[in-house]
Write an enzyme that holds these catalytic residues in place. Sequence first.
Site, PDB file in Angstrom:
ATOM      1  N   SER A 268     -34.066  -9.510  10.906  1.00 48.86           N
ATOM      2  CA  SER A 268     -33.023  -9.084   9.989  1.00 48.86           C
ATOM      3  C   SER A 268     -32.153  -8.085  10.753  1.00 48.86           C
ATOM      4  O   SER A 268     -32.642  -7.085  11.265  1.00 48.86           O
ATOM      5  CB  SER A 268     -33.649  -8.415   8.765  1.00 48.86           C
TER       6      SER A 268
ATOM      7  N   ARG B  35     -22.818   2.165   4.476  1.00 49.91           N
ATOM      8  CA  ARG B  35     -22.998   1.796   3.062  1.00 49.91           C
ATOM      9  C   ARG B  35     -22.077   2.539   2.100  1.00 49.91           C
ATOM     10  O   ARG B  35     -21.496   1.919   1.204  1.00 49.91           O
ATOM     11  CB  ARG B  35     -24.467   1.945   2.641  1.00 49.91           C
TER      12      ARG B  35
ATOM     13  N   ASP C  11     -31.000   0.591   1.814  1.00 47.13           N
ATOM     14  CA  ASP C  11     -29.608   0.203   1.575  1.00 47.13           C
ATOM     15  C   ASP C  11     -29.287   0.057   0.089  1.00 47.13           C
ATOM     16  O   ASP C  11     -28.217   0.433  -0.360  1.00 47.13           O
ATOM     17  CB  ASP C  11     -29.286  -1.092   2.327  1.00 47.13           C
TER      18      ASP C  11
ATOM     19  N   ASP D 273     -28.566 -14.666   2.636  1.00 44.44           N
ATOM     20  CA  ASP D 273     -28.816 -14.066   1.323  1.00 44.44           C
ATOM     21  C   ASP D 273     -27.553 -13.920   0.488  1.00 44.44           C
ATOM     22  O   ASP D 273     -27.544 -14.269  -0.691  1.00 44.44           O
ATOM     23  CB  ASP D 273     -29.471 -12.687   1.477  1.00 44.44           C
TER      24      ASP D 273
HETATM   25  N1  ARG Z   1     -33.742   1.388   8.684  1.00 44.61           N
HETATM   26  C1  ARG Z   1     -32.334   1.455   8.825  1.00 44.61           C
HETATM   27  C2  ARG Z   1     -31.741   2.169   7.640  1.00 44.61           C
HETATM   28  O1  ARG Z   1     -32.348   2.284   6.623  1.00 44.61           O
HETATM   29  C3  ARG Z   1     -31.723   0.117   9.087  1.00 44.61           C
HETATM   30  C4  ARG Z   1     -31.605  -0.801   7.917  1.00 44.61           C
HETATM   31  C5  ARG Z   1     -31.158  -2.145   8.353  1.00 44.61           C
HETATM   32  N2  ARG Z   1     -30.694  -2.904   7.240  1.00 44.61           N
HETATM   33  C6  ARG Z   1     -30.729  -4.209   7.226  1.00 44.61           C
HETATM   34  N3  ARG Z   1     -30.234  -4.776   6.175  1.00 44.61           N
HETATM   35  N4  ARG Z   1     -31.220  -4.933   8.181  1.00 44.61           N
HETATM   36  O2  ARG Z   1     -30.649   2.641   7.725  1.00 44.61           O
END
Ligand code: ARG
Length: 402
Positions: free
Chosen positions: A174, A94, A123, A14
């Site tokens: 992912s 993040r 995110d 991506d």
């Molecule tokens: N559900 C988790 C969170 O919101 C993990 C997110 C994983 N992100 C990803 N881009 N695969 O913190």
Amino acid sequence: MAEKVVLAYSGGLDTSVAIRWIKEKYKMEVITLTIDVAGERDLASAQQKALKVGAVKALVADARETFVNHFLFPALQADAIYQGRYPLATALSRPLMAKLLVDTAREEGASAIAHGCTGKGNDQVRFDVSVAALAPHLKIIAPAREWGMTREETIAYAQRHDIPIPITSASPYSIDENIWGRSIECGVLEDPWAEPPEEVFQWTRSPEDAPEEPCYVEVGFEKGTPASLDRRELDGVSLLLELNRLAGMHGVGRIDHIEDRLVGIKSREVYEAPAATLLLIAHQALEAMTLSKEQLKFKQKVASEYADLIYNGLWFSSLHQDLAAYVQSTQRYVSGTVRLKLFKGSCRVVGRKSPYSLYKHELATYDKGDLFDQSASPGFIHIWGLPVKVQAQVQPEGQPGT
Ligand code: ARG
């Protein structure tokens, strides 16, 4: 001169497609920033790839120490675990990334930052809110939220533009990883009834295949921060790497749950967090010994608020500053050592000691040397039970079990 944008670049499909897409759509110069939070990525090849795909500059930042000392360990001191299950690995990374993107944008004279998040997850919220808090003048571009391409279309776009497709894109999952844990989503995991296939796990052995012999490990804490492993002093990064290896080998730290995202959906999340799991257990055990009952009770509420604010993207909020100050204050005497036993997926505390222990043998013992004055108990119970006794006499009906 074209405007510049700093893109958070992982080297994955991506964000690689994003380099090209931003150039086309926004006519901007793309500077990529790849941030090392001690996941298992090949940073040098990501850097080369960014340039090949069309970035004007490809930067790499080693953020491991900052991440551990200023994000992970404070979250550990707070016992921050979202919904009682998720140690927040992705969520904690993040705001740090947002900060580094903003710093880079300032240095490079960029007018925007970009990230590869979709419009469905947490995110995007964490990046956008953090950037807005730190640098409200910066524009935010989120290609994967804007382009409306399916995964197949993204792959086709990459093929059309000669963008190398990482082998990992062949995998249906992912994945996001850093030293606090791996987050795995998508593919068969979207069926909450389906057991996660063994292939999704990289850092943990299946408990069935873990060693037949248990392993003991001692973690030393200084004011709530892990400082040593088996009596060896270690810096935070080394300690976490070592614990990920050790606990992972014993199958500790697999998490599978249904999580509530901020954007209102429930999603099935699978995590591997061996070191985080072990340290959270150890830290809580030491707190149980060094904090009062009232401190523990109040701190649990703070822990839940703290976890929520991290999860919900509010790292750079005043509430966080306030709660962090409280948490720091609670850790003044959280020093000592915890002994854990790892065995086939379980991680149990089997010993703890502290110079500030509130456990007093002479008060707890049933053996010789007992200093607890048992004759004082009836008077205490008389007063303690008084309101219950009065109310039960005056309002006797409806007692559970009667
Ligand atoms: N559900 C988790 C969170 O919101 C993990 C997110 C994983 N992100 C990803 N881009 N695969 O913190």
